[in-house]
Structure formats: structure tokens, C-alpha cells
Design an enzyme around this catalytic site. Structure first.
Site, PDB file in Angstrom:
ATOM      1  N   CYS A 304      -9.114  12.565  10.436  1.00  0.00           N
ATOM      2  CA  CYS A 304      -8.768  13.213  11.708  1.00  0.00           C
ATOM      3  C   CYS A 304      -9.952  13.636  12.567  1.00  0.00           C
ATOM      4  O   CYS A 304      -9.811  13.701  13.792  1.00  0.00           O
ATOM      5  CB  CYS A 304      -7.825  14.389  11.482  1.00  0.00           C
ATOM      6  SG  CYS A 304      -8.549  15.800  10.645  1.00  0.00           S
ATOM      7  N   ARG A 334     -14.926   6.709   0.817  1.00  0.00           N
ATOM      8  CA  ARG A 334     -15.582   7.825   0.150  1.00  0.00           C
ATOM      9  C   ARG A 334     -16.288   7.298  -1.090  1.00  0.00           C
ATOM     10  O   ARG A 334     -15.692   6.547  -1.870  1.00  0.00           O
ATOM     11  CB  ARG A 334     -14.576   8.911  -0.265  1.00  0.00           C
ATOM     12  CG  ARG A 334     -13.963   9.634   0.903  1.00  0.00           C
ATOM     13  CD  ARG A 334     -13.139  10.826   0.449  1.00  0.00           C
ATOM     14  NE  ARG A 334     -12.435  11.410   1.583  1.00  0.00           N
ATOM     15  CZ  ARG A 334     -11.657  12.492   1.508  1.00  0.00           C
ATOM     16  NH1 ARG A 334     -11.491  13.091   0.346  1.00  0.00           N
ATOM     17  NH2 ARG A 334     -11.048  12.971   2.571  1.00  0.00           N
ATOM     18  N   GLU A 336     -17.122   7.545  -4.544  1.00  0.00           N
ATOM     19  CA  GLU A 336     -16.579   8.294  -5.669  1.00  0.00           C
ATOM     20  C   GLU A 336     -17.491   8.294  -6.898  1.00  0.00           C
ATOM     21  O   GLU A 336     -17.140   8.852  -7.929  1.00  0.00           O
ATOM     22  CB  GLU A 336     -15.203   7.718  -6.065  1.00  0.00           C
ATOM     23  CG  GLU A 336     -14.118   7.928  -5.030  1.00  0.00           C
ATOM     24  CD  GLU A 336     -13.632   9.363  -4.978  1.00  0.00           C
ATOM     25  OE1 GLU A 336     -14.121  10.201  -5.771  1.00  0.00           O
ATOM     26  OE2 GLU A 336     -12.763   9.656  -4.147  1.00  0.00           O
ATOM     27  N   ARG A 345      -8.023   5.712  -7.611  1.00  0.00           N
ATOM     28  CA  ARG A 345      -9.231   6.423  -7.188  1.00  0.00           C
ATOM     29  C   ARG A 345     -10.262   5.379  -6.782  1.00  0.00           C
ATOM     30  O   ARG A 345     -10.901   4.758  -7.629  1.00  0.00           O
ATOM     31  CB  ARG A 345      -9.755   7.313  -8.310  1.00  0.00           C
ATOM     32  CG  ARG A 345     -10.824   8.302  -7.862  1.00  0.00           C
ATOM     33  CD  ARG A 345     -11.142   9.306  -8.961  1.00  0.00           C
ATOM     34  NE  ARG A 345     -12.163  10.253  -8.555  1.00  0.00           N
ATOM     35  CZ  ARG A 345     -11.922  11.392  -7.908  1.00  0.00           C
ATOM     36  NH1 ARG A 345     -10.688  11.710  -7.605  1.00  0.00           N
ATOM     37  NH2 ARG A 345     -12.897  12.206  -7.575  1.00  0.00           N
ATOM     38  N   GLU A 353      -2.859   8.902   8.923  1.00  0.00           N
ATOM     39  CA  GLU A 353      -3.277  10.282   9.185  1.00  0.00           C
ATOM     40  C   GLU A 353      -2.381  10.886  10.260  1.00  0.00           C
ATOM     41  O   GLU A 353      -2.241  10.322  11.355  1.00  0.00           O
ATOM     42  CB  GLU A 353      -4.736  10.327   9.643  1.00  0.00           C
ATOM     43  CG  GLU A 353      -5.285  11.713   9.842  1.00  0.00           C
ATOM     44  CD  GLU A 353      -5.595  12.439   8.528  1.00  0.00           C
ATOM     45  OE1 GLU A 353      -6.078  13.584   8.582  1.00  0.00           O
ATOM     46  OE2 GLU A 353      -5.348  11.849   7.451  1.00  0.00           O
ATOM     47  N   ASP A 414      -0.800  20.716  -1.921  1.00  0.00           N
ATOM     48  CA  ASP A 414      -1.008  19.445  -2.618  1.00  0.00           C
ATOM     49  C   ASP A 414       0.299  18.983  -3.248  1.00  0.00           C
ATOM     50  O   ASP A 414       1.045  19.785  -3.811  1.00  0.00           O
ATOM     51  CB  ASP A 414      -2.051  19.597  -3.725  1.00  0.00           C
ATOM     52  CG  ASP A 414      -3.476  19.531  -3.214  1.00  0.00           C
ATOM     53  OD1 ASP A 414      -3.667  19.162  -2.049  1.00  0.00           O
ATOM     54  OD2 ASP A 414      -4.395  19.860  -3.986  1.00  0.00           O
ATOM     55  N   GLU A 427      -2.830  14.031  -7.750  1.00  0.00           N
ATOM     56  CA  GLU A 427      -2.624  14.452  -6.363  1.00  0.00           C
ATOM     57  C   GLU A 427      -2.435  13.196  -5.512  1.00  0.00           C
ATOM     58  O   GLU A 427      -3.312  12.333  -5.466  1.00  0.00           O
ATOM     59  CB  GLU A 427      -3.821  15.254  -5.865  1.00  0.00           C
ATOM     60  CG  GLU A 427      -3.691  15.710  -4.420  1.00  0.00           C
ATOM     61  CD  GLU A 427      -4.981  16.238  -3.849  1.00  0.00           C
ATOM     62  OE1 GLU A 427      -5.121  16.216  -2.612  1.00  0.00           O
ATOM     63  OE2 GLU A 427      -5.857  16.650  -4.629  1.00  0.00           O
ATOM     64  N   ASN A 430      -0.828  15.436   0.653  1.00  0.00           N
ATOM     65  CA  ASN A 430      -1.096  16.831   0.986  1.00  0.00           C
ATOM     66  C   ASN A 430      -0.653  17.124   2.409  1.00  0.00           C
ATOM     67  O   ASN A 430      -0.465  16.224   3.229  1.00  0.00           O
ATOM     68  CB  ASN A 430      -2.571  17.186   0.800  1.00  0.00           C
ATOM     69  CG  ASN A 430      -3.475  16.385   1.726  1.00  0.00           C
ATOM     70  OD1 ASN A 430      -3.351  16.456   2.948  1.00  0.00           O
ATOM     71  ND2 ASN A 430      -4.389  15.626   1.154  1.00  0.00           N
ATOM     72  N   CYS A 456      -2.908  18.787   9.586  1.00  0.00           N
ATOM     73  CA  CYS A 456      -3.040  17.352   9.328  1.00  0.00           C
ATOM     74  C   CYS A 456      -2.453  17.028   7.969  1.00  0.00           C
ATOM     75  O   CYS A 456      -2.341  17.894   7.092  1.00  0.00           O
ATOM     76  CB  CYS A 456      -4.498  16.893   9.416  1.00  0.00           C
ATOM     77  SG  CYS A 456      -5.587  17.624   8.168  1.00  0.00           S
ATOM     78  N   ARG A 463      -2.526   5.888  -3.391  1.00  0.00           N
ATOM     79  CA  ARG A 463      -2.000   6.955  -4.245  1.00  0.00           C
ATOM     80  C   ARG A 463      -0.474   6.870  -4.368  1.00  0.00           C
ATOM     81  O   ARG A 463       0.085   7.118  -5.435  1.00  0.00           O
ATOM     82  CB  ARG A 463      -2.431   8.322  -3.706  1.00  0.00           C
ATOM     83  CG  ARG A 463      -3.926   8.602  -3.828  1.00  0.00           C
ATOM     84  CD  ARG A 463      -4.341   8.753  -5.281  1.00  0.00           C
ATOM     85  NE  ARG A 463      -5.753   8.998  -5.440  1.00  0.00           N
ATOM     86  CZ  ARG A 463      -6.302  10.211  -5.572  1.00  0.00           C
ATOM     87  NH1 ARG A 463      -5.539  11.287  -5.553  1.00  0.00           N
ATOM     88  NH2 ARG A 463      -7.601  10.340  -5.731  1.00  0.00           N
TER      89      ARG A 463
END
Length: 497
Positions: A304, A334, A336, A345, A353, A414, A427, A430, A456, A463
Site C-alpha cells: 500500500c 521480500r 526471507e 513462504r 491489496e 491476523d 498466518e 490480516n 489495509c 498463503r
């Protein structure tokens, strides 16, 4: 907190003739100017005054209410007025001989090197910080930022991890578990997915892609269209300026993929790189590193923030609220490190988003509406075993959330799905109420001047898929009828010899 400063006012001429007047000013300032704004009996105090040639040397101690570096600045103007009007002497600047701050702490902090800090020590009760600063640093609030950084580090040391800030809100009934295996190896075996060329990256075949698009279709219909959201396209290259305003610049560095432009597009400048590859069939990474510029930012990390420059510095008409938008235009990234696992993951992932903004009341109410829509999806369509918990994420303190810190309505919920193959929870969704963090950071105002909040929610397709496959398996015939009706007939993917 305790502060101790020794500094000099450098003057344009010797000030010995002004001894008595300067001493009187300092004596008065101890009870007035240096205590202004502080509780009774608190503030700063000048312990010692010495006038030597073209220097007026002061020793100041203080508490947190009027910090010593602020006290010496407060003294500058009245001192300059006294010396200028009566003695025709000017103040050329402030020089700091030493500055020490003590911050109470029961634990040391991890800090390899902090700008302007020459030494830091811990004695079991306090962290003592020695700073090398001057007048420009004081005027630029450097000492205050150092103190804030250390206090944040102290708080982070005591944060204790997510489990201390996790409060179960709701848990579903147990649904039929039709698989006990890690889904990724089976997806690979069936050629639904294949490792990409980069770490933490997957190529999704026709079958897996159909599942992803079905998730998007469900979210579009049951959440976004149902609640009246409009689609936008957010940038996926995020500059430092955006991350500074969003707060991510305070701690994002270990997890982002950096973007560095070439120093020039001139083919001659790059010819030796091309020639090296043509001869060796190896990429000359060290040579390339010499020819690229410093990073201008990184690939999309949190989806965002790059939306907010669209509203930055604007005053929005009241009838435009509530603002409700979403983006699904590209990947997020990202790093990791060693934490990557299967498709659940990853370093490169796909996400929808969802962003909304309005009055605090609207933002909180909208979060509740989104919660209800997710509950409908997870209960009635995907038939998952799942739960949700209220968490207070550390990013709010780390990123400098102001104005709403401590507000019980600001924070993250979450969603966690049960992963039978490892008898644990993942998770996978969210919803965050971010308070005034982004409207303040990007200077967004309403026509009426009402306070603005935002929220957001990120829908991570990997996931969702991991959660669904882990519980329902890969076999189409075992999936909930409500989901199969939306998926339709799966496409036939690749068969490799």
C-alpha cells in the site's frame, strides 16, 4: 532521563566587560527560561558559567522535560540580544565540548554504530550515551532522534515476540481434514508448480493459476464488489521518499530487494561487460557493480505505501469519502533468507491489496465489514479450519506511528489456518487499522478538517492456496462443492516425458 552538556558560545569579541550582566541573565534563566514548559521543579539548570576571552562556557544538566541541548539553544537568543544591544558583541556560534545522556534501562541494547554517538555503556540501571554534536546537529534534532532510537531499541528488547501480543478473538469449528501432507511436493510432482530461476520464486502452471484466479474472483465478488471498492494500479518499484513517509525506512533494510539503475545507458560504457560475457559466457558481477548507481529504492515490499503519493499533499472533498480502493497488478518481494518453505513462504508472491480511508469511525467499521466478508468466504466457500487473533504489531512503534499509539482500535487482526502436516497454524490473512499513520505521513487532509485514518488488508494468494491444499488436498473431487462450482473444470496442464 538525565542530560549533561558542556558548551561554549563563541563571540565576536572578548566579553569580560559583560561578566555581571551575563551572570544575572543566567541566574534568571535557571528559574524561568530553562524551566518553561516543564512541571514545577523540573527542567534544565546551568551549573557553572565561565567567561574566557571570546568564549562563554556553560555547564548544563537537565531532565527529559527540557533537554540540555534545547536549553543551550534557548539561551542563545537572549544572550545575543544582551551582548548585541549593550556591548556590540555578536555570537558566532555554539560549540559543544561534551554531551552525555543517560536513559534508564534494565537491559543493554544491540547497536553496532549509531551516527554521532562516540560511546555507549550499560551499568545495569542506565544506558549512557556520549554524543559528538554541534549546533547544526542540535538544530536538526539529531540528539532527540538518537534518544528516540535508543528508547525504541530498549522497547524492542522487551517486546518479547508475537506470542506476548496475541489475543485469540474467534476460532472456527473443525472442518474435515482431507490431507496430512505438505502440499508443495505434491504440486511439484503433478507439474502444477515449478521452482523459478530465483530463490523463493515459483512458476505456476495452468491448474495452479486457475486456483489463484478463482481466489481473486471470490475476493472480487464477495469482498470488493460487495463493499464498493474501485481498482487502481500501484507502482511496484518503491522509492526511498515513499518509504520515509510510510515509516518503512526505519527498519525495512534486511528484507527488501534493492533497485539500482545503471549509471548511464551509453552502450560504450557497457561494452566491456558485453564483451566479457561474449568471451567467457560468465556474467561479470563485480564489473557490473561498478557501473550501477546507488539504490533508488526497492521492489514492492508492503503493497500500500506506493499508493499514497496519489493523495500526497492533497485536501480531499468530503463527498469523496470513504475512499476504498484495491490493487492486484503485480508481485510483491521480500527477502526471507533461510525462512523460505514451499509456496507458503516465498520471496516473490502475489497479493490483492485493499486500502480504505475516512474518519476513524468509518475505518473501524469498514474493518468489521471486511472481517464479515472474509468469514463468509472461509466458512461457506473454502470450508477451512481457521481462527483470528488481535495482535499489536511491532511495526507501529518501529515505523513511528504518532497520534494513535496506544489506541486499542489501532492494530492488526491476523487470520491463521490450521496446517495439519505440521500440526501448527499459518498466518494467511490480516486486516489492519493503521490509524492516522499514512494520512499524517503523506500530509493528506479532508475538506472539513476531520481527522483521517486508514486501513489495509492483503490477500496473499500463495498463503490462501497453501491453507486450502494443506487441509483439502490436491484432488479436485475432495474439494467443497461451493468452491468447485466457482473453479469449474480445471485446465489440463503439462505432461513431461
Amino acid at each position: 532521563m538525565y542530560f549533561h552538556l558542556i558548551g561554549n558560545f563563541n563571540t565576536s569579541a572578548p566579553t569580560g566587560q559583560a561578566d555581571a550582566d551575563v551572570a544575572a541573565l543566567v541566574s534568571e534563566a535557571n528559574g524561568t527560561l530553562l524551566a518553561k514548559g516543564a512541571p514545577e521543579g523540573k527542567g534544565a539548570r546551568i551549573l557553572d558559567l565561565r567567561i574566557e576571552d571570546q568564549k562563554i562556557r556553560v555547564e548544563i544538566e537537565s531532565d527529559q522535560y527540557v533537554r540540555a541541548h534545547d536549553a543551550i539553544l534557548r539561551l542563545r537568543k537572549p544572550l545575543a540580544t544582551l551582548l548585541g544591544k549593550k556591548y556590540r558583541i555578536g555570537i558566532r556560534g555554539i560549540e559543544i565540548e561534551s554531551y552525555v545522556a543517560k536513559i534508564p534501562s534494565k537491559n543493554p541494547v544491540k547497536a553496532e554504530k549509531i551516527p554521532y554517538v562516540s560511546n555507549m555503556a550499560f551499568d545495569g540501571d542506565d544506558i549512557t550515551i556520549e554524543m559528538e554534536i554541534g549546533e547544526p546537529e542540535i538544530r536538526n534534532s539529531i540528539p532527540d532522534r538518537i534518544i528516540t532510537l535508543i528508547t525504541d531499541k530498549i522497547a524492542a528488547e522487551g517486546y518479547g515476540g508475537k506470542e506476548e501480543h496475541w489475543n485469540l478473538l474467534w476460532e472456527s469449528a473443525e472442518k474435515p481434514i482431507l490431507s496430512g501432507e505438505d502440499p508443495t511436493p505434491e504440486l511439484v510432482k503433478r507439474n502444477w508448480v515449478k521452482h523459478g530461476a530465483s530463490r523463493g520464486q515459483w512458476i505456476y502452471g495452468p491448474e495452479a493459476t486457475r486456483i489463484f484466479r478463482t481466489f481473486e474472483q471470490i475476493v472480487k465478488k464477495e469482498v470488493l464488489d460487495f463493499l464498493g471498492y474501485q481498482e487502481m494500479i500501484f507502482p511496484k518499484l518503491v522509492t526511498w521518499d515513499v518509504w520515509k513517509k510510510s515509516g518503512h525506512a526505519k527498519g525495512v533494510y534486511p528484507e527488501i530487494y534493492y533497485v539500482c539503475p545503471p549509471k548511464t545507458r551509453d552502450p560504450d560504457f557497457w561494452e566491456e561487460v558485453s564483451d566479457y560475457y561474449k568471451v567467457t559466457h560468465e556474467i561479470p558481477l563485480d564489473l557490473i557493480a561498478e557501473k550501477i548507481d546507488k539504490p533508488i529504492g526497492g521492489l514492492c515490499y508492503a503493497q500500500c505505501p506506493p499508493f499514497w503519493p496519489f493523495l500526497q499533499g492533497k485536501t480531499i472533498a468530503d463527498d469523496a469519502f470513504p475512499i476504498q480502493v484495491f490493487d492486484r497488478s503485480g508481485t510483491s518481494h521480500r527477502y526471507e533468507s533461510g525462512g523460505i518453505h514451499g509456496i507458503e513462504r516465498v520471496d516473490e508472491f502475489h497479493r490483492i491489496e485493499i486500502v480504505w480511508m475516512g474518519t476513524p469511525e468509518h475505518v473501524v467499521e469498514e474493518a468489521e465489514r471486511i472481517h464479515e466478508r472474509y468469514k463468509y468466504i472461509f466458512e461457506e466457500i473454502l470450508e477451512l479450519t481457521w481462527r483470528k487473533a488481535w495482535v499489536t504489531p511491532w511495526f507501529m512503534a518501529q515505523e513511528g506511528l504518532t497520534g494513535t499509539t496506544g489506541n486499542e482500535k489501532v492494530g492488526t487482526t491476523d487470520y491463521e489456518s490450521f496446517m495439519p502436516y505440521r500440526d501448527d497454524w499459518l498466518e494467511f490473512q490480516n486486516v489492519s487499522v493503521n490509524g492516522d499513520k499514512y494520512p499524517l505521513g503523506f500530509n493528506v487532509k479532508s475538506q472539513s478538517g476531520n481527522e483521517l485514518w486508514s486501513g489495509c488488508s492483503g490477500v496473499g494468494l500463495e498463503r490462501w492456496a497453501s491453507s486450502f491444499f494443506a487441509q483439502k488436498g490436491i484432488d479436485y473431487e475432495n474439494w467443497p462443492e461451493s468452491f468447485k462450482e466457482i473453479v469449474g473444470e480445471l485446465p489440463k496442464g503439462f505432461a513431461f516425458m
